[in-house]
Design an enzyme around this catalytic site. Sequence first.
Site, PDB file in Angstrom:
ATOM      1  N   GLU A 229       0.828  -1.207   0.000  1.00 15.06           N
ATOM      2  CA  GLU A 229       0.000   0.000   0.000  1.00 15.06           C
ATOM      3  C   GLU A 229       0.864   1.261   0.000  1.00 15.06           C
ATOM      4  OE1 GLU A 229      -3.823   1.888   2.427  1.00 15.06           O
ATOM      5  OE2 GLU A 229      -2.413   0.586   3.476  1.00 15.06           O
TER       6      GLU A 229
ATOM      7  N   LYS B 130     -10.048   2.486  -2.654  1.00 14.15           N
ATOM      8  CA  LYS B 130     -10.269   1.920  -1.324  1.00 14.15           C
ATOM      9  C   LYS B 130     -11.614   2.367  -0.766  1.00 14.15           C
ATOM     10  CE  LYS B 130      -7.771   1.589   3.109  1.00 14.15           C
ATOM     11  NZ  LYS B 130      -6.503   1.952   3.780  1.00 14.15           N
TER      12      LYS B 130
ATOM     13  N   CYS C  58      -5.811  -2.771   2.348  1.00 16.32           N
ATOM     14  CA  CYS C  58      -5.561  -2.653   3.788  1.00 16.32           C
ATOM     15  C   CYS C  58      -6.822  -2.722   4.657  1.00 16.32           C
ATOM     16  CB  CYS C  58      -4.761  -1.385   4.077  1.00 16.32           C
ATOM     17  SG  CYS C  58      -3.843  -1.480   5.651  1.00 16.32           S
TER      18      CYS C  58
END
Length: 303
Positions: A50, A123, A160
């Site tokens: 990330e 995300k 994540c």
Amino acid sequence: MPKPRSTSRKIKLGLIQMRCDPDPKVNLQRAIQKIGEAARKGARIVCLQELFRSEYFCQIEDHDYFKLAEKIPGPSTEALSKVAKKHKIVIIASLFEKRAEGLYHNTAAVIDADGKYLGKYRKMHIPDDPLYYEKFYFTPGDLGFKSWKTKYARIGVLVCWDQWYPEAARLTALQGSEIIFYPTAIGWHPSEKKKYGKAQHSAWETIQRAHAVANGCYVAAVNRVGHERPDGGDGIEFFGQSFVADTSGEIVAKGDVHREEVMVVEVDLSNVDTTRTHWPFLRDRRIDAYQDITKRFVDEEGG
């Protein structure tokens, strides 16, 4: 588990677990070098961690860090497209996207083995915790959950904090993803590590192994390593330990807790069909009874 069917579809995945420098140009060149190393070892799909182009800047809220953002497609995807085409590999790259003035995303770009940019995943779940002040920087994703047919496999990408949400993994798998990649930046607060560190790491690993089991797919989590303190203070001690879990949730490879690593891990995609046939969780889903999943919380009547 039953033995896999005789028709195998073996490919090698590359997981790039690296430390990050304050200079984005240094990180990009380091990543390209490590991607090349993975390709020479036979990796066909390579995933970076990330926000690999910088140190993890979300430890404080500082407007100067918006200068790190870039357009997608843009300079980084252009450079990585050349690398993908050269080595005939798929690349997943997590980047800080500048969509427009005042509008930014934590985004993963997917590049196919011919160098073609296939698209992006923004995300969806954005954390806001001590030293993880991502809501200051990132707008929640608005592209939904994604899956791409690449040269070597159908893949999904989540990022994540998405790791903790079974809904995200399920909706990605329901689009046919055989592998779900999770570019990651997770670690310990040094002052908490002794008391909570073991349990925190175990929870992170366990939830992703569960996604592999529930969806009958491979999971590849790619974390960073090193102790980063770009703005002083205690910083974050990233715990590395990138891993690949197979379709039954077993960890087949795991990285070191401290060292940079170029992990190359062979997987057999025929196991996805075998596992989903013998553990038919997708068949037995009660989609007629899941309406409440779209609610924030199911309150008691009159509550």
